[in-house]
Design a protein around this motif. Structure first.
Motif, PDB file in Angstrom:
ATOM      1  N   ARG A 127       0.820  -1.227   0.000  1.00 45.16           N
ATOM      2  CA  ARG A 127       0.000   0.000   0.000  1.00 45.16           C
ATOM      3  C   ARG A 127       0.852   1.274   0.000  1.00 45.16           C
ATOM      4  NH1 ARG A 127      -0.287   1.999   5.359  1.00 45.16           N
ATOM      5  NH2 ARG A 127       0.744   0.456   6.653  1.00 45.16           N
ATOM      6  N   SER A 181       3.651   1.932  -1.597  1.00 46.33           N
ATOM      7  CA  SER A 181       4.080   2.293  -2.957  1.00 46.33           C
ATOM      8  C   SER A 181       2.931   2.215  -3.952  1.00 46.33           C
ATOM      9  CB  SER A 181       5.202   1.348  -3.409  1.00 46.33           C
ATOM     10  OG  SER A 181       4.706   0.014  -3.432  1.00 46.33           O
ATOM     11  N   GLY A 182       1.837   1.573  -3.550  1.00 49.10           N
ATOM     12  CA  GLY A 182       0.707   1.383  -4.460  1.00 49.10           C
ATOM     13  C   GLY A 182       1.002   0.365  -5.544  1.00 49.10           C
ATOM     14  N   GLU A 183       2.041  -0.447  -5.334  1.00 51.12           N
ATOM     15  CA  GLU A 183       2.459  -1.384  -6.388  1.00 51.12           C
ATOM     16  C   GLU A 183       1.892  -2.784  -6.202  1.00 51.12           C
ATOM     17  OE1 GLU A 183       6.712  -1.183  -6.287  1.00 51.12           O
ATOM     18  OE2 GLU A 183       6.778   0.594  -7.553  1.00 51.12           O
TER      19      GLU A 183
END
Lengths: 285, 134
Positions: free
Chosen positions: B117, B119-121
Motif C-alpha cells: 500500500r 508504494s501502491g504497487e
C-alpha cells in the motif's frame, strides 16, 4: 428443535438451487433431484427430519462437493457439512436441543476464531495492504472509495482492468491509481473487521453461561449477518450463520431475529439473482 | 455410579464437527505453505486475508530458448486449469502440462500477486513452474 429442523431444510434447498449446478462434477443434475426428493420426503413423511440418518444423508450432498474438489470449494460449503452432520449427531443425544445449541455455539465460535487467527497471521492483512487493495480494485469495495470522493471513477476502473491484464501482458509490477488516499478507509476497516470477529469468537467460546452473554451472542450474530452480507452478498453463508444463530439462541429476541434473517436473506438472494445487484460495479462514465 | 455409567454410554458425538473444523483448518494451512494453495479456498476460513485470491492467479507459458510468450491452447480442460491455479502442486501441474502441446521446449508457470500500500504497487510473482518438451 422444530424451528431449527425446518430452517435447515430451507438451507438445504437454497444450497441445492444455488450451488449444485449441473456442470459440477458431472452429477449436479442428479444431486439436485436427490435433494429435492429428500426435502419432499421430509415434509411428507411425518417428522422424518427428527431422524439422525436423514441429516447424515443430507450432509453427504455438500460433502460430495468438498470431496471432489476441496481445493476450489468455498469455506461455507465446509460449514454446511459440519452443520448437517452436527444436526444428525445432536439428534442421537438425549437432550438434542441442548446438544444442537452446543454444536451451533461452538461452530460459530470456531469459525470466528479461525477467521480472526488467519487475519492476524497474514502480514498482508495486518499491514492494511489487503483492504487498501480491495478499496482500489474490487468493485464491491471500490464503490465506497468513489462515494467517499477518494478516487476518480476512471482510475478505479483502470485499476480493476489493469490487474486483470497483469497476466495477459506478462507484467511484473504495476502501480494502482489513488493509492495515497485510500488508507483513510482501509486502515480503520482492517481493524474493525478483525476486532468484530475477535469479539464474536470470544463471546461464542466463552466457557461460562450467563444472560448478558446470551444477549451478546444473539445481538452479535444478527448484526454481523446484516452488516457483512449487505456488503459481500454471499447469501448462503449468511443463511448458514442465521440457522446456527437460531439453534444457539437462548433469548426470545435472538430466536425471532435470527428466524427473520432467513426469509430476508432468501429474498435478498432472489433480488440479487433477478437484478444482478450482486455484481455491483461502477458504471463506465 | 449409574449416572456416571450413563454419561460414559453417551459420548459427546455432536463435538465431531468441531474436531473436523480444526482438522480441515490444519490441513488447509499445510497445503498453503507447502503446495501453494490459495488461502481463499479449502475450508480454513481465511478468505479476506490476502490478495492471493483465485482470480488473481494466472498462467504464463513461454519458450525456454527465446522466453517469448506462447499462447495457451483454447481447448484446455477448465477443471485441470482451475486445479493448477488454485493448488499448483507437482501432480496438478504435470496433469495440466500433459494437455499442452508445444513445438519447442517451453516452461509453464503459475503466478500470483501481492500488494504494497505504501508504494501502491501490485507485484506479480511466480508460485510454481514446470518444463514442457515437445
Amino acid at each position: 428443535m422444530e424451528r431449527v429442523g425446518w430452517m435447515s431444510l430451507v438451507l438445504l434447498v437454497v444450497y441445492v438451487v444455488m450451488h449444485v449446478a449441473p456442470a459440477d462434477a458431472g452429477g449436479g443434475g442428479l444431486l439436485r433431484v436427490v435433494a429435492a426428493l429428500m426435502f419432499v420426503g421430509a415434509v411428507g413423511v411425518f417428522r422424518l427430519w427428527r431422524r439422525p440418518i436423514f441429516w447424515f444423508a443430507v450432509a453427504l450432498l455438500p460433502a460430495f462437493q468438498v470431496a471432489t474438489a476441496w481445493w476450489r470449494t468455498d469455506d461455507h460449503i465446509f460449514l454446511l457439512v459440519y452443520w448437517f452432520l452436527g444436526l444428525g449427531l445432536a439428534l442421537t443425544q438425549k437432550d438434542c436441543t441442548r446438544s444442537l445449541a452446543t454444536v451451533a455455539t461452538l461452530l460459530l465460535g470456531g469459525v470466528f476464531f479461525l477467521a480472526t487467527l488467519t487475519k492476524l497471521i497474514s502480514p498482508e492483512y495486518v499491514t492494511g495492504d489487503f483492504f487498501s487493495y480491495m478499496y482500489l480494485v474490487d468493485p464491491r469495495f471500490s464503490r465506497f472509495t468513489y462515494a467517499a470522493g477518494l478516487a476518480d471513477k476512471v482510475d478505479l476502473l483502470r485499476n480493476t482492468s489493469a490487474v486483470e491484464d497483469l497476466g495477459v501482458n506478462n507484467l511484473i509490477v504495476l502501480t494502482l491509481q489513488g493509492y495515497q488516499q485510500v488508507g483513510v478507509l482501509a486502515q480503520p476497516f482492517t481493524w474493525l473487521v478483525v476486532g468484530t470477529e475477535a469479539a464474536l469468537a470470544t463471546i461464542f467460546l466463552w466457557p461460562a453461561e450467563s444472560k448478558p452473554l446470551h444477549w451478546a451472542r444473539d445481538v452479535g450474530i444478527v448484526l454481523f449477518v446484516l452488516g457483512t452480507y449487505a456488503l459481500a452478498p454471499v447469501v448462503l453463508f449468511g443463511l448458514i450463520l442465521s440457522v446456527l444463530g437460531i439453534a444457539q439462541a437462548r433469548t426470545r429476541f435472538g430466536q425471532i431475529a435470527c428466524l427473520m434473517l432467513v426469509p430476508l436473506l432468501v429474498l435478498y438472494g432472489v433480488v440479487l439473482a433477478a437484478t444482478g445487484i450482486g455484481e455491483l460495479s461502477i458504471a463506465v462514465p | 455410579m449409574t449416572s456416571v455409567r450413563r454419561k460414559m454410554a453417551r459420548p459427546r458425538l455432536e463435538l465431531i464437527p468441531i474436531a473436523l473444523l480444526l482438522v480441515v483448518f490444519a490441513v488447509q494451512r499445510i497445503h498453503i505453505h507447502t503446495q501453494g494453495l490459495t488461502p481463499w479456498m479449502g475450508g480454513g476460513f481465511s478468505m479476506f486475508t490476502t490478495v492471493d485470491m483465485p482470480h488473481a492467479r494466472h498462467l504464463r507459458l513461454y519458450s525456454r530458448a527465446t522466453r517469448a510468450p506462447i499462447p495457451l491452447p483454447d481447448d484446455i480442460d477448465d477443471l485441470r486449469l482451475e486445479s493448477a491455479l488454485h493448488l499448483p502442486d507437482a501432480r496438478r501441474l504435470r496433469a495440466l502440462a500433459a494437455e499442452i502441446e508445444v513445438s519447442e521446449p517451453a516452461t509453464l508457470e503459475v503466478w500470483t500477486i501481492s500488494y504494497h500500500r505504501r508504494s501502491g504497487e501490485v507485484h506479480a510473482h511466480r508460485l510454481a513452474r514446470i518444463d514442457i518438451d515437445p
